[in-house]
Motif scaffolding. Structure first.
Motif, PDB file in Angstrom:
ATOM      1  N   LYS A 149       1.003  -1.233   0.110  1.00 62.36           N
ATOM      2  CA  LYS A 149      -0.125   0.137  -0.058  1.00 62.36           C
ATOM      3  C   LYS A 149       0.938   1.213  -0.016  1.00 62.36           C
ATOM      4  O   LYS A 149       0.607   2.395  -0.720  1.00 62.36           O
ATOM      5  CB  LYS A 149      -0.868   0.008   1.186  1.00 62.36           C
ATOM      6  N   GLU A 150       1.882   1.252   0.731  1.00 59.11           N
ATOM      7  CA  GLU A 150       2.768   2.332   0.865  1.00 59.11           C
ATOM      8  C   GLU A 150       3.584   2.399  -0.554  1.00 59.11           C
ATOM      9  O   GLU A 150       3.835   3.551  -1.094  1.00 59.11           O
ATOM     10  CB  GLU A 150       3.934   2.102   1.984  1.00 59.11           C
ATOM     11  N   TYR A 151       3.935   1.397  -1.227  1.00 63.56           N
ATOM     12  CA  TYR A 151       4.401   1.417  -2.353  1.00 63.56           C
ATOM     13  C   TYR A 151       3.676   2.056  -3.378  1.00 63.56           C
ATOM     14  O   TYR A 151       4.212   3.005  -4.149  1.00 63.56           O
ATOM     15  CB  TYR A 151       4.955   0.095  -2.793  1.00 63.56           C
ATOM     16  N   ILE A 152       2.249   1.779  -3.213  1.00 64.70           N
ATOM     17  CA  ILE A 152       1.462   2.269  -4.483  1.00 64.70           C
ATOM     18  C   ILE A 152       1.323   3.895  -4.295  1.00 64.70           C
ATOM     19  O   ILE A 152       1.342   4.468  -5.159  1.00 64.70           O
ATOM     20  CB  ILE A 152       0.005   1.744  -4.192  1.00 64.70           C
ATOM     21  N   ASN A 153       1.229   4.329  -2.934  1.00 67.16           N
ATOM     22  CA  ASN A 153       1.060   5.662  -2.703  1.00 67.16           C
ATOM     23  C   ASN A 153       2.387   6.514  -2.910  1.00 67.16           C
ATOM     24  O   ASN A 153       2.313   7.469  -3.563  1.00 67.16           O
ATOM     25  CB  ASN A 153       1.056   5.695  -1.038  1.00 67.16           C
ATOM     26  N   THR A 154       3.553   5.811  -2.828  1.00 69.57           N
ATOM     27  CA  THR A 154       4.965   6.625  -3.230  1.00 69.57           C
ATOM     28  C   THR A 154       4.814   6.678  -4.703  1.00 69.57           C
ATOM     29  O   THR A 154       5.271   7.768  -5.019  1.00 69.57           O
ATOM     30  CB  THR A 154       6.015   5.723  -2.725  1.00 69.57           C
ATOM     31  N   PHE A 155       4.481   5.684  -5.407  1.00 67.27           N
ATOM     32  CA  PHE A 155       4.216   5.615  -6.922  1.00 67.27           C
ATOM     33  C   PHE A 155       3.333   6.945  -7.350  1.00 67.27           C
ATOM     34  O   PHE A 155       3.873   7.579  -8.142  1.00 67.27           O
ATOM     35  CB  PHE A 155       3.858   4.373  -7.470  1.00 67.27           C
ATOM     36  N   ASN A 156       2.204   6.987  -6.846  1.00 65.62           N
ATOM     37  CA  ASN A 156       1.137   7.656  -6.940  1.00 65.62           C
ATOM     38  C   ASN A 156       1.529   9.246  -6.771  1.00 65.62           C
ATOM     39  O   ASN A 156       1.629  10.021  -7.530  1.00 65.62           O
ATOM     40  CB  ASN A 156      -0.224   7.512  -6.413  1.00 65.62           C
ATOM     41  N   GLN A 157       2.364   9.376  -5.887  1.00 64.95           N
ATOM     42  CA  GLN A 157       2.981  10.923  -5.526  1.00 64.95           C
ATOM     43  C   GLN A 157       3.875  11.122  -6.737  1.00 64.95           C
ATOM     44  O   GLN A 157       3.987  12.260  -6.900  1.00 64.95           O
ATOM     45  CB  GLN A 157       3.578  10.866  -4.255  1.00 64.95           C
ATOM     46  N   GLY A 158       4.671  10.128  -6.754  1.00 67.76           N
ATOM     47  CA  GLY A 158       5.711  10.508  -8.157  1.00 67.76           C
ATOM     48  C   GLY A 158       5.179  10.706  -9.402  1.00 67.76           C
ATOM     49  O   GLY A 158       5.752  11.687  -9.776  1.00 67.76           O
ATOM     50  N   VAL A 159       4.092  10.103  -9.682  1.00 68.63           N
ATOM     51  CA  VAL A 159       3.457  10.451 -10.943  1.00 68.63           C
ATOM     52  C   VAL A 159       2.779  11.870 -10.799  1.00 68.63           C
ATOM     53  O   VAL A 159       2.749  12.507 -12.068  1.00 68.63           O
ATOM     54  CB  VAL A 159       2.310   9.458 -11.085  1.00 68.63           C
ATOM     55  N   GLU A 160       2.042  12.162  -9.748  1.00 65.87           N
ATOM     56  CA  GLU A 160       1.388  13.413  -9.316  1.00 65.87           C
ATOM     57  C   GLU A 160       2.523  14.785  -9.901  1.00 65.87           C
ATOM     58  O   GLU A 160       2.228  15.620 -10.485  1.00 65.87           O
ATOM     59  CB  GLU A 160       0.994  13.523  -8.221  1.00 65.87           C
ATOM     60  N   LYS A 161       3.776  14.417  -9.402  1.00 67.31           N
ATOM     61  CA  LYS A 161       4.680  15.425  -9.620  1.00 67.31           C
ATOM     62  C   LYS A 161       5.064  15.405 -11.144  1.00 67.31           C
ATOM     63  O   LYS A 161       5.247  16.703 -11.585  1.00 67.31           O
ATOM     64  CB  LYS A 161       6.062  15.157  -8.763  1.00 67.31           C
ATOM     65  N   ILE A 162       5.055  14.289 -11.671  1.00 67.40           N
ATOM     66  CA  ILE A 162       5.344  14.395 -13.186  1.00 67.40           C
ATOM     67  C   ILE A 162       4.144  15.111 -13.930  1.00 67.40           C
ATOM     68  O   ILE A 162       4.530  15.949 -15.061  1.00 67.40           O
ATOM     69  CB  ILE A 162       5.514  12.983 -13.648  1.00 67.40           C
ATOM     70  N   THR A 163       3.021  14.858 -13.355  1.00 72.27           N
ATOM     71  CA  THR A 163       1.855  15.149 -14.046  1.00 72.27           C
ATOM     72  C   THR A 163       1.775  17.025 -13.948  1.00 72.27           C
ATOM     73  O   THR A 163       1.322  17.587 -14.895  1.00 72.27           O
ATOM     74  CB  THR A 163       0.541  14.617 -13.540  1.00 72.27           C
ATOM     75  N   ASN A 164       2.156  17.286 -12.707  1.00 72.91           N
ATOM     76  CA  ASN A 164       2.079  18.811 -12.667  1.00 72.91           C
ATOM     77  C   ASN A 164       3.121  19.451 -13.426  1.00 72.91           C
ATOM     78  O   ASN A 164       2.824  20.850 -13.702  1.00 72.91           O
ATOM     79  CB  ASN A 164       2.470  19.020 -10.973  1.00 72.91           C
ATOM     80  N   ILE A 165       4.306  18.844 -13.510  1.00 71.31           N
ATOM     81  CA  ILE A 165       5.157  19.454 -14.654  1.00 71.31           C
ATOM     82  C   ILE A 165       4.627  19.637 -16.135  1.00 71.31           C
ATOM     83  O   ILE A 165       4.683  20.502 -16.672  1.00 71.31           O
ATOM     84  CB  ILE A 165       6.670  18.693 -14.585  1.00 71.31           C
ATOM     85  N   SER A 166       4.068  18.265 -16.289  1.00 68.11           N
ATOM     86  CA  SER A 166       3.610  18.362 -17.883  1.00 68.11           C
ATOM     87  C   SER A 166       2.462  19.471 -18.098  1.00 68.11           C
ATOM     88  O   SER A 166       2.110  19.833 -19.176  1.00 68.11           O
ATOM     89  CB  SER A 166       3.115  17.076 -18.187  1.00 68.11           C
TER      90      SER A 166
END
Length: 303
Positions: A149-166
């Protein structure tokens, strides 16, 4: 009445307990197990990497060869699907993790291993959307559900950062990419797969968005030379993943007959990216997003 209530409560608890120890494999079959597995052989690098990331490296008694993370598994025995059954049996695993390709091409090995009583489970997400479910299943198998669950949360947070840049990239500046999964036969990524989604996430345009999977469930799609060249003037950037199935170099791409007509070739916009950060189903896909973002939009992604 009270006795009946107690019995119903006990039955419900039992059912919940059983459910907590179930997963569905790639074929849709339910795998039931009484407790997490402790002696695991992984025949797919993503399984081993994920297990290690979830804190279960000590559970691995065998792994397949992994060029990119070889040192990580130093001291752990190497197995392949070409090994004889005696080697597997002698290791006394309680779980062997495979993927559909192995089950399809090495039916005899898989059948014999199962007949000896070893649990063999086939898993592999074929699309980006299947990632959380895959990570959760591995977490259950090794008793690391909270870690998954923590692994998934960490991944989603990383994707969110990328999305905010794009989101900051103006639409008129969107680059058009051709992504090559395999140079031989000119294969690209099928819709919904990890590389396909990564391109969309960084705000780029996939020139092969109309590609059709090689077969149902396949992660790759044929994109014939003629079709690539029909869009030669539109391809701003040519990206090829490099790995076991595509040992390619920038020079190989430049020398490909007919490719001289491609805009990206003419402008020297050809890049290689490691397969394991754009196609392997682990949280390193965020690294792949960042790396591809730096290639395509250095102004926005390079800090």
């Amino acid at each position: 009445m009270k006795r009946i209530w107690i019995m119903m409560t006990m039955l419900l608890s039992f059912q919940l307990s059983v459910f907590a120890m179930q997963i569905t494999d790639q074929k849709g079959e339910i795998i039931t197990f009484e407790k997490p597995y402790k002696r695991i052989i992984s025949l797919y690098p993503a399984h081993a990497e994920l297990i290690s990331d979830l804190g279960g490296k000590n559970l691995l008694i065998g792994v397949s060869h992994d060029e990119s993370l070889f040192k990580r598994y130093e001291g752990i025995k190497i197995f392949t699907y070409h090994d004889n059954t005696e080697k597997f049996i002698a290791a006394k695993p309680d779980l062997i993790l495979i993927r559909p390709m192995i089950e399809k091409k090495f039916k005899g090995l898989v059948r014999i291993l199962r007949e000896t009583g070893i649990q063999v489970v086939s898993l592999q997400p074929s699309t980006y959307k299947e990632l959380p479910e895959y990570w959760s299943k591995i977490g259950k198998l090794i008793g690391r559900e909270d870690a998954s669950k923590e692994y998934i949360n960490t991944f989603n947070q990383g994707v969110e950062k990328i999305t905010n840049i794009s989101k900051r990239i103006p639409k008129q500046n969107r680059e058009k990419i051709f992504f090559e999964t395999r140079h031989k036969n000119f294969l690209t990524s099928a819709p919904g797969t990890m590389p396909y989604t990564i391109i969309n996430t960084i705000g780029a345009i996939n020139i092969a968005s109309d590609a059709k999977p090689l077969r149902k469930g396949s992660t790759v799609a044929p994109y014939k030379l003629e079709k690539i060249l029909s869009k030669a003037d539109e391809i701003d950037i040519f990206v090829a993943q490099k790995g076991v199935m595509n040992r390619i170099s920038v020079e190989d791409i430049y020398k490909t007959p007919g490719f001289s007509a491609i805009k990206a070739i003419q402008n020297k916009q050809v890049y290689i990216i490691p397969e394991d950060i754009v196609s392997r189903p682990t949280k390193r896909l965020v690294e792949g997003m960042q790396r591809l973002g730096e290639i395509v939009y250095p102004k926005y992604f390079i800090k």
